[in-house]
Enzyme design. Structure first.
Site, PDB file in Angstrom:
ATOM      1  N   SER A 108     -21.180  32.121  52.054  1.00  0.00           N
ATOM      2  CA  SER A 108     -20.114  31.418  52.768  1.00  0.00           C
ATOM      3  C   SER A 108     -20.063  29.919  52.495  1.00  0.00           C
ATOM      4  O   SER A 108     -19.043  29.299  52.762  1.00  0.00           O
ATOM      5  CB  SER A 108     -20.234  31.666  54.257  1.00  0.00           C
ATOM      6  OG  SER A 108     -21.338  30.958  54.775  1.00  0.00           O
ATOM      7  N   HIS A 145     -18.796  37.967  55.453  1.00  0.00           N
ATOM      8  CA  HIS A 145     -17.637  37.129  55.106  1.00  0.00           C
ATOM      9  C   HIS A 145     -16.589  37.880  54.292  1.00  0.00           C
ATOM     10  O   HIS A 145     -15.737  37.264  53.665  1.00  0.00           O
ATOM     11  CB  HIS A 145     -18.085  35.859  54.390  1.00  0.00           C
ATOM     12  CG  HIS A 145     -18.682  34.886  55.345  1.00  0.00           C
ATOM     13  ND1 HIS A 145     -17.925  34.055  56.137  1.00  0.00           N
ATOM     14  CD2 HIS A 145     -19.961  34.676  55.693  1.00  0.00           C
ATOM     15  CE1 HIS A 145     -18.720  33.352  56.920  1.00  0.00           C
ATOM     16  NE2 HIS A 145     -19.959  33.707  56.674  1.00  0.00           N
ATOM     17  N   LYS A 172     -15.880  37.580  62.939  1.00  0.00           N
ATOM     18  CA  LYS A 172     -15.199  36.684  62.018  1.00  0.00           C
ATOM     19  C   LYS A 172     -13.786  37.229  61.758  1.00  0.00           C
ATOM     20  O   LYS A 172     -12.929  37.079  62.606  1.00  0.00           O
ATOM     21  CB  LYS A 172     -16.054  36.427  60.791  1.00  0.00           C
ATOM     22  CG  LYS A 172     -17.268  35.533  61.183  1.00  0.00           C
ATOM     23  CD  LYS A 172     -18.324  35.308  60.157  1.00  0.00           C
ATOM     24  CE  LYS A 172     -19.453  34.462  60.766  1.00  0.00           C
ATOM     25  NZ  LYS A 172     -20.654  34.358  59.925  1.00  0.00           N
TER      26      LYS A 172
HETATM   27  C1  LIG Z   1     -22.083  34.372  60.455  1.00  0.00           C
HETATM   28  C2  LIG Z   1     -23.011  35.169  59.587  1.00  0.00           C
HETATM   29  C3  LIG Z   1     -23.833  36.161  60.125  1.00  0.00           C
HETATM   30  C4  LIG Z   1     -23.946  36.360  61.612  1.00  0.00           C
HETATM   31  O1  LIG Z   1     -22.804  36.942  62.142  1.00  0.00           O
HETATM   32  P1  LIG Z   1     -22.594  36.900  63.707  1.00  0.00           P
HETATM   33  O2  LIG Z   1     -21.890  38.152  64.051  1.00  0.00           O
HETATM   34  O3  LIG Z   1     -21.815  35.662  63.993  1.00  0.00           O
HETATM   35  O4  LIG Z   1     -23.960  36.827  64.323  1.00  0.00           O
HETATM   36  C5  LIG Z   1     -24.571  36.968  59.274  1.00  0.00           C
HETATM   37  N1  LIG Z   1     -24.520  36.782  57.927  1.00  0.00           N
HETATM   38  C6  LIG Z   1     -23.768  35.817  57.377  1.00  0.00           C
HETATM   39  C7  LIG Z   1     -23.756  35.669  55.905  1.00  0.00           C
HETATM   40  C8  LIG Z   1     -23.001  34.968  58.186  1.00  0.00           C
HETATM   41  O5  LIG Z   1     -22.291  33.986  57.641  1.00  0.00           O
END
Ligand SMILES: *Cc1c(COP(=O)(O)O)cnc(C)c1O
Length: 409
Positions: A189, A217, A248
């Site tokens: 990301s 992502h 997300k």
């Molecule tokens: C945001 C993120 C997570 C965690 O996701 P959440 O549901 O917000 O805890 C896991 N892996 C990556 C690569 C992330 O960017």
């Protein structure tokens, strides 16, 4: 021990290193994303546009998602009232897991409090299920995977980011009979680059390793049904465990893994991070399921295409001004600043003078010297908003006398 002095010293260290984090208080306006209201520390307010959110498709305000949440809330109340094991497994959790298993073409799925917990709990628990497991982990894996790999005290090997030759070297050095797992991401990301899914699956096959892919992502955004980059590339069936978030692109909350029925059963049975915590509120599970369902369909495909178009438009417009964009062809648009002071200053001026909110990304989230502003365009950012952003960046770039150089990617 002077506890207060120790607390102050720990905070002072962060200030000294320029790593102290300040949060921006915002209130998003349903039906008007990406618009929000920013409340300054003195209580005064300003209308802003959010340019760094992870609600990539605006599903957090989608009528289908909100209707499902209202319905579940009215039907069943607020919380689930228990852990999954003790009275907290509801019809809404089961429906969500069925929706996710179907999404990834796996026999089963397991929902966690978040994708962070899903990564941490699953990776650490795999060491219990496969004694002697060696985990091969990409150097740029998310903090949640690093935690999961670290806990459980087993063997781990870190391969250079996206370096399949290095991964092969490490695999070849280990006992061919040892159980192995390769953990990586489909989209990283901070740079917005893709992981080499096919090549890693090929290696896993050759060396008899399991594969663990974080599609956080990418879920909702890539592939014909929004199952991620592995779906888009026809590789989904080759991955043993897929991790995703519901927070997300799906715009709600929670995380999950999808895998074989036996593996999900084992993680369900052994992972403390799954067992000893209250399950998601049913309304959250219902909203997430509605979002997943919607994005599987034609409406989802339309949003995915609009999303990619927005990213392309923003990148080409920023590039046209000679701004150093890091462009790996994903929806994430990082602009390389290369200095923490300028990065923070640009972010402050964008917010205060232009009502544009983009969080500066500084060390330790990214290496020193690669500080950046990371924009996340979405289908809810209109042409007017893109225009205002591009003009503001142009003006500020000149104001700060920053280089208009080649992209660093
Ligand atoms: C945001 C993120 C997570 C965690 O996701 P959440 O549901 O917000 O805890 C896991 N892996 C990556 C690569 C992330 O960017």
């Amino acid at each position: 021990m002077d506890y207060n002095a120790a607390i102050e010293a720990s905070l002072q260290r962060l200030h000294d290193e320029g790593r102290y984090r300040t949060f921006i208080d915002i209130e998003r306006r349903k039906g008007h994303f990406p618009h929000a209201v920013w409340t300054r520390p003195d209580g005064s307010q300003k209308e802003i546009t959010v340019w760094c959110g992870n609600d990539y498709l605006g599903m957090g305000q989608h009528p289908a998602v909100l209707a499902a949440m209202h319905e579940a809330l009215d039907a069943t109340g607020a919380g689930s009232g228990g852990t999954r094991n003790i009275s907290g497994t509801t019809v809404w959790h089961k429906r969500l897991e069925a929706e996710l298993a179907d999404l990834h073409g796996k026999a089963a799925a397991l929902v966690f409090t978040s994708a962070y917990i899903a990564n941490d709990a699953t990776l650490s628990t795999l060491r219990t299920i496969f004694p002697g497991l060696i985990i091969y982990s990409d150097a740029l894996n998310h903090a949640s995977m690093i935690e999961g790999v670290r806990r459980g005290n087993g063997e781990k090997r870190i391969f250079r980011h996206n370096d399949v030759a290095h991964l092969r070297e490490l695999l070849a050095k280990d006992d061919p009979a040892a159980p192995k797992l390769i953990a990586f991401e489909s989209i990283y990301s901070m740079d917005g680059d893709f992981g080499p899914i096919k090549e890693i699956c090929d290696l896993a096959e050759e060396f008899g390793a399991l594969t663990y892919l974080d599609e956080v992502h990418a879920v909702g955004m890539y592939g014909p049904r929004g199952a991620g980059v592995a779906e888009r590339d026809g590789q989904m069936h080759r991955l043993d465990i897929i991790n995703g978030t519901l927070a997300k692109a799906y715009g709600v909350f929670g995380g999950y893994i999808a895998a074989s029925a036996k593996l999900v059963d084992a993680v369900r049975s052994y992972a403390p991070g799954f067992i000893f915590t209250t399950s998601l509120p049913p309304a959250v599970a219902a909203g997430a399921a509605a979002s997943v369902r919607f994005l599987k369909g034609e409406g989802g495909q339309t949003l995915r295409e609009a999303h990619q178009t927005q990213a392309r438009v923003l990148k080409s417009r920023l590039k046209a001004m000679g701004l150093p964009i890091i462009d790996h062809g994903t929806h994430i648009v990082p602009v390389h600043v290369g200095d923490p002071i300028h990065c923070k200053m640009l972010s402050d001026m964008l917010l205060e003078d232009h009502g544009i909110y983009v969080q500066p990304i500084n060390y330790p989230t990214v290496p020193r010297g690669t500080e950046r502003l990371r924009f996340t365009p979405s289908p809810v950012h209109g042409p007017g908003e893109i225009d205002r952003l591009v003009r503001a960046m142009d003006r500020l770039w000149s104001h700060c006398a920053l280089n208009r150089a080649e992209a660093v990617a």
